[in-house]
Design a protein around this motif. Structure first.
Motif, PDB file in Angstrom:
ATOM      1  N   ILE A 167      18.137  -6.652  30.256  1.00  0.00           N
ATOM      2  CA  ILE A 167      18.284  -6.442  31.689  1.00  0.00           C
ATOM      3  C   ILE A 167      19.045  -5.149  31.967  1.00  0.00           C
ATOM      4  CG2 ILE A 167      19.336  -7.356  33.796  1.00  0.00           C
ATOM      5  CD1 ILE A 167      18.735 -10.097  32.884  1.00  0.00           C
ATOM      6  N   ASP A 168      18.471  -4.344  32.840  1.00  0.00           N
ATOM      7  CA  ASP A 168      19.196  -3.200  33.376  1.00  0.00           C
ATOM      8  C   ASP A 168      20.084  -3.755  34.484  1.00  0.00           C
ATOM      9  OD1 ASP A 168      20.081  -1.005  34.665  1.00  0.00           O
ATOM     10  OD2 ASP A 168      18.120  -0.103  35.019  1.00  0.00           O
ATOM     11  N   TRP A 169      21.394  -3.902  34.180  1.00  0.00           N
ATOM     12  CA  TRP A 169      22.247  -4.653  35.097  1.00  0.00           C
ATOM     13  C   TRP A 169      22.411  -3.968  36.442  1.00  0.00           C
ATOM     14  CZ3 TRP A 169      22.949  -9.534  34.673  1.00  0.00           C
ATOM     15  CH2 TRP A 169      22.860 -10.131  33.407  1.00  0.00           C
ATOM     16  N   PHE A 170      22.394  -2.628  36.469  1.00  0.00           N
ATOM     17  CA  PHE A 170      22.531  -1.937  37.739  1.00  0.00           C
ATOM     18  C   PHE A 170      21.324  -2.215  38.633  1.00  0.00           C
ATOM     19  CE2 PHE A 170      25.595   0.619  35.375  1.00  0.00           C
ATOM     20  CZ  PHE A 170      26.641   0.574  36.272  1.00  0.00           C
TER      21      PHE A 170
ATOM     22  N   LEU B  69      21.690  -5.684  40.003  1.00  0.00           N
ATOM     23  CA  LEU B  69      22.705  -5.726  41.048  1.00  0.00           C
ATOM     24  C   LEU B  69      22.172  -5.128  42.341  1.00  0.00           C
ATOM     25  CD1 LEU B  69      25.714  -6.470  41.417  1.00  0.00           C
ATOM     26  CD2 LEU B  69      26.232  -4.062  41.024  1.00  0.00           C
ATOM     27  N   GLU B  70      21.473  -3.992  42.189  1.00  0.00           N
ATOM     28  CA  GLU B  70      20.897  -3.303  43.343  1.00  0.00           C
ATOM     29  C   GLU B  70      19.907  -4.216  44.079  1.00  0.00           C
ATOM     30  OE1 GLU B  70      19.099   0.372  41.961  1.00  0.00           O
ATOM     31  OE2 GLU B  70      17.237  -0.265  42.916  1.00  0.00           O
ATOM     32  N   LYS B  71      19.082  -4.925  43.292  1.00  0.00           N
ATOM     33  CA  LYS B  71      18.114  -5.832  43.908  1.00  0.00           C
ATOM     34  C   LYS B  71      18.817  -7.008  44.570  1.00  0.00           C
ATOM     35  CE  LYS B  71      14.315  -3.724  43.013  1.00  0.00           C
ATOM     36  NZ  LYS B  71      13.718  -2.962  44.114  1.00  0.00           N
ATOM     37  N   LEU B  72      19.876  -7.500  43.899  1.00  0.00           N
ATOM     38  CA  LEU B  72      20.597  -8.650  44.453  1.00  0.00           C
ATOM     39  C   LEU B  72      21.211  -8.292  45.805  1.00  0.00           C
ATOM     40  CD1 LEU B  72      21.288 -11.541  43.667  1.00  0.00           C
ATOM     41  CD2 LEU B  72      23.457 -10.720  42.813  1.00  0.00           C
ATOM     42  N   ILE B  73      21.792  -7.087  45.893  1.00  0.00           N
ATOM     43  CA  ILE B  73      22.386  -6.656  47.163  1.00  0.00           C
ATOM     44  C   ILE B  73      21.293  -6.534  48.224  1.00  0.00           C
ATOM     45  CG2 ILE B  73      23.552  -4.743  48.311  1.00  0.00           C
ATOM     46  CD1 ILE B  73      25.068  -4.301  45.669  1.00  0.00           C
ATOM     47  N   LEU B  74      20.165  -5.929  47.825  1.00  0.00           N
ATOM     48  CA  LEU B  74      19.065  -5.765  48.780  1.00  0.00           C
ATOM     49  C   LEU B  74      18.569  -7.125  49.277  1.00  0.00           C
ATOM     50  CD1 LEU B  74      17.317  -3.593  50.087  1.00  0.00           C
ATOM     51  CD2 LEU B  74      15.703  -3.887  48.225  1.00  0.00           C
TER      52      LEU B  74
ATOM     53  N   PHE C 125      24.785   6.983  45.268  1.00  0.00           N
ATOM     54  CA  PHE C 125      25.457   7.095  43.971  1.00  0.00           C
ATOM     55  C   PHE C 125      24.531   7.680  42.900  1.00  0.00           C
ATOM     56  CE2 PHE C 125      26.928   3.072  45.993  1.00  0.00           C
ATOM     57  CZ  PHE C 125      28.109   3.593  46.513  1.00  0.00           C
ATOM     58  N   GLY C 126      23.712   8.643  43.305  1.00  0.00           N
ATOM     59  CA  GLY C 126      22.836   9.291  42.336  1.00  0.00           C
ATOM     60  C   GLY C 126      21.658   8.463  41.898  1.00  0.00           C
ATOM     61  N   ARG C 127      21.467   7.316  42.539  1.00  0.00           N
ATOM     62  CA  ARG C 127      20.301   6.492  42.206  1.00  0.00           C
ATOM     63  C   ARG C 127      19.332   6.495  43.379  1.00  0.00           C
ATOM     64  NH1 ARG C 127      20.879   2.588  38.100  1.00  0.00           N
ATOM     65  NH2 ARG C 127      19.369   1.247  39.121  1.00  0.00           N
ATOM     66  N   SER C 128      18.052   6.478  43.079  1.00  0.00           N
ATOM     67  CA  SER C 128      17.051   6.410  44.122  1.00  0.00           C
ATOM     68  C   SER C 128      16.640   4.952  44.291  1.00  0.00           C
ATOM     69  CB  SER C 128      15.851   7.268  43.731  1.00  0.00           C
ATOM     70  OG  SER C 128      14.856   7.132  44.689  1.00  0.00           O
ATOM     71  N   ILE C 129      16.933   4.408  45.461  1.00  0.00           N
ATOM     72  CA  ILE C 129      16.734   2.963  45.661  1.00  0.00           C
ATOM     73  C   ILE C 129      15.598   2.728  46.644  1.00  0.00           C
ATOM     74  CG2 ILE C 129      17.822   0.841  46.440  1.00  0.00           C
ATOM     75  CD1 ILE C 129      20.527   2.172  45.706  1.00  0.00           C
TER      76      ILE C 129
ATOM     77  N   ALA D   7      14.054  -7.298  32.530  1.00  0.00           N
ATOM     78  CA  ALA D   7      14.236  -6.456  33.706  1.00  0.00           C
ATOM     79  C   ALA D   7      14.713  -5.092  33.264  1.00  0.00           C
ATOM     80  CB  ALA D   7      15.216  -7.074  34.676  1.00  0.00           C
ATOM     81  N   GLY D   8      13.917  -4.393  32.577  1.00  0.00           N
ATOM     82  CA  GLY D   8      14.278  -3.044  32.190  1.00  0.00           C
ATOM     83  C   GLY D   8      13.007  -2.346  31.830  1.00  0.00           C
ATOM     84  N   PRO D   9      12.932  -1.058  32.095  1.00  0.00           N
ATOM     85  CA  PRO D   9      11.710  -0.348  31.754  1.00  0.00           C
ATOM     86  C   PRO D   9      11.455  -0.416  30.247  1.00  0.00           C
ATOM     87  CG  PRO D   9      13.419   1.149  32.541  1.00  0.00           C
ATOM     88  CD  PRO D   9      13.958  -0.212  32.665  1.00  0.00           C
ATOM     89  N   VAL D  10      10.267  -0.819  29.881  1.00  0.00           N
ATOM     90  CA  VAL D  10       9.897  -0.888  28.469  1.00  0.00           C
ATOM     91  C   VAL D  10       9.069   0.353  28.166  1.00  0.00           C
ATOM     92  CG1 VAL D  10       8.711  -2.224  26.722  1.00  0.00           C
ATOM     93  CG2 VAL D  10       9.893  -3.379  28.564  1.00  0.00           C
ATOM     94  N   SER D  11       9.535   1.123  27.208  1.00  0.00           N
ATOM     95  CA  SER D  11       8.930   2.438  26.977  1.00  0.00           C
ATOM     96  C   SER D  11       7.476   2.321  26.527  1.00  0.00           C
ATOM     97  CB  SER D  11       9.738   3.192  25.936  1.00  0.00           C
ATOM     98  OG  SER D  11       9.843   2.390  24.786  1.00  0.00           O
ATOM     99  N   SER D  12       7.154   1.237  25.812  1.00  0.00           N
ATOM    100  CA  SER D  12       5.801   1.141  25.276  1.00  0.00           C
ATOM    101  C   SER D  12       4.772   0.806  26.359  1.00  0.00           C
ATOM    102  CB  SER D  12       5.753   0.088  24.176  1.00  0.00           C
ATOM    103  OG  SER D  12       6.147  -1.145  24.725  1.00  0.00           O
ATOM    104  N   VAL D  13       5.243   0.282  27.488  1.00  0.00           N
ATOM    105  CA  VAL D  13       4.301  -0.102  28.533  1.00  0.00           C
ATOM    106  C   VAL D  13       4.236   1.013  29.580  1.00  0.00           C
ATOM    107  CG1 VAL D  13       3.719  -1.841  30.234  1.00  0.00           C
ATOM    108  CG2 VAL D  13       4.903  -2.482  28.158  1.00  0.00           C
ATOM    109  N   SER D  14       3.085   1.643  29.702  1.00  0.00           N
ATOM    110  CA  SER D  14       2.952   2.718  30.670  1.00  0.00           C
ATOM    111  C   SER D  14       2.455   2.185  32.007  1.00  0.00           C
ATOM    112  CB  SER D  14       1.986   3.773  30.137  1.00  0.00           C
ATOM    113  OG  SER D  14       0.744   3.158  29.893  1.00  0.00           O
TER     114      SER D  14
END
Lengths: 349, 138
Positions: A6-9, A12-17, A110-114, B9-16
């Motif tokens: 999981i990309d935690w940021f 979090l961004e989705k949870l806030i939205l 914060f430098g992220r495109s949301i 929930a994270g971009p997977v590099s192998s999947v375009s």
């Protein structure tokens, strides 16, 4: 094997939205009840609620608190589990539809495109349809579990009305899909960015969609499931406390969401008319776009209320005749005229 | 190398491809959020309200008279008919969706094929129309 990647940021961004969108939907639904009473008062030349706070603005808060403090009654002849499940499902489906609606373009923080959209999936509008048609379970389960004759009649009416109008709604939408060539709501809005709103290409389709949206939200002139003078309160006759509140709130949230869907499909979504957004700063454009979308939705909500206090309720046979014998053939005709027109135009190029 | 994900929930590099299960992750968060909201609200209203139940109070409402019989009786067959017809017609409508999205590439040939399909659709519609399945007045 990765269990959690999981990309935690991002999460979090989705949870806030999600929190912002759902809170916004609830607040708008609350104030729609106030607006409905004020609009009714205005149309009938009365004053409307004006005791709680300035101009009665605290009325919805008072109503909400009252519902919380009311006695919860579960009739002894009812099916207890289903009785609680009914309003819960109605509220749950109402809260889920907002997931695919694009509320604005991107903001940079914060430098992220949301993205101001909870989930951009390529089946967008199909997701809305799928979740909306689950809403009928909330009504039907609540009606059946009450074990009350009025409730059951109301629930049956509601179910057959919603499924009947879903057909015409689906076919009128197909004509629109022929114009746009995509199911994603975000892409549809982006296509309409330069003032070519889909309403220009699909006036009849929009009219059919609007009528069906009234029927799907159980709004007058299609409010037969809760026709007071024949069925007491229809499917929620036996409900009290916040369970009743859930049914009422779900109706207002559905109204808000259907306004947002119609604005995105036919009226350019977050496109601001006569303004070139690319000339503005990214964040300003996104916020102004979201405001423009909310104004369009507000106009739709006003239309829902205006119609409610203007047009009387249909009889049940009239309702079914309009749905099956008029709207379905008309939407099929609209689909074919649209298809032939687009193909003829692309050939002559 | 193959990765298996249960919750991803994270971009997977192998999947375009831009459309994978990753796009649906926010919907899962929203579902959890909505379920939690509904459950908490139900709990709060159950906890806050007074509980002074009596046997008469918990009776079903029937315009002030005593309950007669069970509400779950056989109902008009027309509702059932509408439900069946809905299933039939909705399945046909579902077939239009992929057509509508790919409609420009398919051109006139595809249009004629769908016209034929709708011809059958309308034949069925005409049949139930004439059979009186859509008449609500007896």
């Amino acid at each position: 094997m990765t269990i959690l990647n999981i990309d935690w940021f991002f999460a979090l961004e989705k949870l806030i939205l999600i929190a912002v969108v759902i809170t916004g939907a609830l607040v708008i639904a609350m104030y729609s009840t106030y607006a409905e009473r004020k609009v009714a008062a205005f149309i009938q030349d009365r004053r409307g609620p004006n005791r709680a706070g300035p101009f009665g603005l605290f009325q919805p808060l008072a109503d909400g608190l009252k519902l919380f403090f009311k006695e919860e009654i579960i009739p002894s002849h009812s099916n207890k589990v289903l009785f609680v499940l009914g309003p819960s499902l109605a509220m749950l489906t109402a809260m889920m539809t907002s997931a695919v609606i694009p509320w604005g373009s991107k903001v940079e923080l914060f430098g992220r495109s949301i993205d101001l959209q909870i989930a951009d999936i390529n089946i967008g509008i199909l997701f809305v349809f799928g979740v909306v048609s689950l809403g009928v379970y909330g009504i039907l389960i609540g009606a059946w579990s009450s074990n009350n004759k009025f409730s059951l009649l109301g629930g049956l009416r509601g179910a057959s009305q919603i499924i009947s109008y879903e057909l015409a709604m689906g076919i009128s939408l197909i004509a629109l899909l022929m114009v746009t060539g995509t199911l994603s709501l975000k892409e549809m809005v982006e296509q309409q960015r330069h003032g070519h709103w889909n309403i220009i290409h699909q006036p009849l389709g929009f009219l059919i969609f609007l009528i069906c949206a009234f029927a799907e939200c159980n709004r007058t002139p299609f409010d037969l499931p809760e026709a007071e003078n024949e069925l007491n309160c229809g499917y929620h006759s036996e409900y009290s406390s916040m369970k009743l509140g859930f049914y009422l709130f779900a109706e207002y949230i559905n109204m808000f969401i259907s306004g947002a869907v119609m604005a995105c499909l036919y009226f350019g979504g977050y496109d601001i008319p006569f303004v070139d957004e690319s000339a503005l700063a990214v964040n300003t454009a996104a916020i102004l776009g979201a405001v423009a979308l909310l104004v369009k939705v507000g106009l739709f909500i006003f239309l829902f209320m205006w119609v409610r206090w203007t047009i009387p309720r249909f009889r049940y046979d009239q309702l079914m005749r309009l749905g099956w014998k008029n709207l379905i053939p008309l939407s099929l005709l609209n689909m074919f005229v649209t298809g032939a027109w687009i193909l003829w135009k692309s050939k002559s190029h | 190398m193959i990765h298996y994900f249960i919750l991803q929930a994270g971009p997977v590099s192998s999947v375009s491809d831009t459309n994978n299960s990753f796009n649906y992750f926010p919907i899962a968060i929203q579902l959890i959020f909505a379920i939690a909201f509904v459950a908490i609200m139900m709990g709060v209203t159950h906890w806050l309200g007074p509980k002074r139940a009596t046997e008469e109070k918990l009776e079903n409402f029937e315009s002030g008279i005593e309950i007669r019989g069970n509400a779950r009786q056989p109902m008009a067959v027309k509702y059932f008919l509408v439900a069946i017809l809905f299933v039939l017609f909705d399945v046909e409508v579902i077939f239009f969706y992929p057509y509508a999205v790919n409609f420009r590439e398919l051109g006139w040939e595809g249009f004629m094929a769908v016209l034929m399909f709708v011809g059958f659709f309308l034949a069925g519609f005409y049949y139930i129309f004439k059979k009186g399945a859509l008449n609500w007045e007896d």
